[in-house]
Design a protein around this motif. Structure first.
Motif, PDB file in Angstrom:
ATOM      1  N   ALA A  66       0.835  -1.203   0.000  1.00 40.73           N
ATOM      2  CA  ALA A  66       0.000   0.000   0.000  1.00 40.73           C
ATOM      3  C   ALA A  66       0.867   1.250   0.000  1.00 40.73           C
ATOM      4  CB  ALA A  66      -0.934  -0.019   1.211  1.00 40.73           C
ATOM      5  N   GLU A  67       1.949   1.232   0.778  1.00 41.66           N
ATOM      6  CA  GLU A  67       2.850   2.385   0.826  1.00 41.66           C
ATOM      7  C   GLU A  67       3.566   2.579  -0.514  1.00 41.66           C
ATOM      8  OE1 GLU A  67       5.402   1.376   4.025  1.00 41.66           O
ATOM      9  OE2 GLU A  67       3.974   1.956   5.603  1.00 41.66           O
ATOM     10  N   ALA A  68       3.963   1.481  -1.139  1.00 41.35           N
ATOM     11  CA  ALA A  68       4.732   1.561  -2.378  1.00 41.35           C
ATOM     12  C   ALA A  68       3.882   1.967  -3.579  1.00 41.35           C
ATOM     13  CB  ALA A  68       5.399   0.213  -2.664  1.00 41.35           C
ATOM     14  N   THR A  69       2.607   1.611  -3.575  1.00 40.78           N
ATOM     15  CA  THR A  69       1.758   1.835  -4.752  1.00 40.78           C
ATOM     16  C   THR A  69       0.785   3.003  -4.612  1.00 40.78           C
ATOM     17  OG1 THR A  69       0.067   0.293  -3.947  1.00 40.78           O
ATOM     18  CG2 THR A  69       1.835  -0.621  -5.312  1.00 40.78           C
ATOM     19  N   GLY A  70       0.573   3.469  -3.369  1.00 47.75           N
ATOM     20  CA  GLY A  70      -0.412   4.521  -3.156  1.00 47.75           C
ATOM     21  C   GLY A  70      -1.837   4.011  -3.133  1.00 47.75           C
ATOM     22  N   LEU A  71      -2.016   2.711  -3.134  1.00 45.06           N
ATOM     23  CA  LEU A  71      -3.354   2.118  -3.093  1.00 45.06           C
ATOM     24  C   LEU A  71      -3.840   1.987  -1.648  1.00 45.06           C
ATOM     25  CD1 LEU A  71      -2.810  -0.700  -5.736  1.00 45.06           C
ATOM     26  CD2 LEU A  71      -4.264   1.310  -6.022  1.00 45.06           C
ATOM     27  N   SER A  72      -5.137   1.930  -1.493  1.00 47.59           N
ATOM     28  CA  SER A  72      -5.702   1.750  -0.159  1.00 47.59           C
ATOM     29  C   SER A  72      -5.444   0.330   0.318  1.00 47.59           C
ATOM     30  CB  SER A  72      -7.205   2.014  -0.190  1.00 47.59           C
ATOM     31  OG  SER A  72      -7.873   0.985  -0.903  1.00 47.59           O
ATOM     32  N   ALA A  73      -5.488   0.141   1.613  1.00 44.07           N
ATOM     33  CA  ALA A  73      -5.287  -1.190   2.193  1.00 44.07           C
ATOM     34  C   ALA A  73      -6.322  -2.173   1.671  1.00 44.07           C
ATOM     35  CB  ALA A  73      -5.345  -1.110   3.723  1.00 44.07           C
TER      36      ALA A  73
END
Length: 414
Positions: free
Chosen positions: A35-42
């Motif tokens: 999530a941190e690396a891609t900017g996607l939500s959990a």
């Protein structure tokens, strides 16, 4: 690194983003790290990971607490044998085939001489038979093969998969290579220019930080260049970028097919270098018939003697280094490159000798305007880089995130 998007309409793109990040991280990542690396939500990461696990593209590989006291996090890693691709390199002198897994490892390999006395249709039959034989002998289930990539000498019509008029392959004018193989194999087939396929291989195998701006100098029966700018392969208006063979690097040399003398691709042609060396040396009979096997054998001998200090061999390769350096200076200036990677069927024998000269020749050139250092290196993929690249092309087309897939068609736009 590509970032994902939390819009629900782009789940396929997000799957590729997450798979690409996992693939390029050897130790794997937790869902929190993804999530941190891609900017996607959990939640998006959780949903996508579940789908990738179900499809057999990733696997759970233990847990970690990252030194903390909270709930252990499950590590997700690439399932390298989740899918495979076949790569074929149609070189004028040799046809190379590989089966590649998702991690870029070659799990099966074969090679055969390119038949010169048969029609293109017969050669395509032989390629199809070789592909089937390679898959059967690889131990890979055919339903896990996502497609076949073919690296071919240009020019090519990428949209239709047609070889147009390759200068070193007679009888291959306007050959519908893609459709011919598709009919024989019943697998998706992609056709790419061989130098571009080599650049794709470097991108697929490299880590995210090493993709940058570089050129792949391809040295085979002919010479070409794959170009990568800002992490993207440059194909040009028709997909035929990279033809550097007619850059003038000297005022002499054998007459080129274009009617001029001094063209880069001609003055460093392996067959001509071997002929020149034989003419200067008493070690090899001057009446030696230079068929495909003889050129490979004598070229390797030329390289070995140059390394050993033989004057005739060294003089031939020193001139070759100077010609390549002259061409590279023009290309580095034009594209502002900071790295040049060398490879191809004829590169490895001369790599140590030429890489001992080319960097200095480029750096000392009064024509060089680049205000930064330029790195020069041999590809770690080996002489089969174009075949590996062709397979990488299939994997890249299937599994790499592409922003253009997010564009809505006119019928969908409001």
């Amino acid at each position: 690194m590509r970032l994902g998007t939390n819009l629900p309409a782009v789940g396929g793109y997000n799957q590729k983003v997450i798979l690409d990040v996992i693939r390029r991280t050897s130790g794997g990542l937790s869902r929190v790290e993804l999530a941190e690396a891609t900017g996607l939500s959990a939640q998006t990461v959780s949903n996508v990971s579940r789908k990738l696990l179900a499809d057999g593209l990733i696997r759970e590989a233990g847990t970690t607490t990252d030194g903390g006291v909270g709930k252990p996090r499950t590590i997700l890693q690439l399932e390298a044998r989740g899918r495979f691709a076949v790569g074929v390199h149609l070189d004028p002198s040799v046809i190379t085939l590989v089966v590649l897994d998702l991690a870029g490892s070659v799990v099966a390999h074969s090679r055969m001489p390119a038949p010169s006395a048969v029609s293109s249709e017969e050669t395509i039959d032989r390629i199809a038979e070789a592909v089937e034989s390679l898959i059967a002998g690889s131990g890979v289930s055919r339903d896990r093969i996502v497609g076949v990539g073919v690296a071919a000498p240009g020019p090519v019509d990428l949209g239709r998969g047609i070889m147009l008029n390759p200068p070193l392959l007679s009888g291959w004018q306007s050959v519908p290579l893609r459709d011919a193989l598709l009919a024989r194999l019943a697998l998706p087939v992609l056709v790419e220019k061989d130098v571009t396929a080599a650049a794709v291989a470097e991108l697929w195998m490299g880590d995210a930080d090493a993709r940058g701006n570089f050129a792949f100098f391809y040295y085979g029966t002919g010479t070409g260049m794959g170009v990568v700018l800002n992490g993207e392969v440059i194909r040009g208006a028709s997909g035929n970028a990279g033809d550097i063979g007619h850059i003038l690097v000297t005022s002499g040399g054998e007459l080129c097919s274009c009617g001029r003398r001094g063209c880069l691709g001609n003055v460093i042609l392996p067959r001509l270098l071997v002929t020149e060396w034989i003419g200067r040396s008493a070690a090899t009979p001057t009446d030696l018939e230079l068929d495909v096997e003889a050129v490979h054998r004598e070229f390797a001998a030329l390289a070995a003697l140059a390394e050993a200090g033989d004057h005739a061999a060294r003089s031939v390769l020193e001139a070759t280094a100077a010609h390549i350096a002259t061409g590279l200076v023009a290309i580095i200036n034009l594209l502002d490159l900071d790295r040049v990677v060398f490879g191809g069927p004829f590169w490895h024998p001369v790599s140590a000798f030429l890489l001992g000269l080319i960097p200095g020749l480029v750096a000392d050139s009064p024509a060089l305007v680049a205000p930064h250092a330029v790195a020069f290196e041999e590809s770690g993929i080996g002489e089969d880089v174009a075949a590996v690249g062709a397979a990488c092309l299939v994997l890249d087309n299937t599994f790499s995130p592409r922003p253009d897939t997010l564009l809505l068609s006119p019928s969908v736009r409001s």
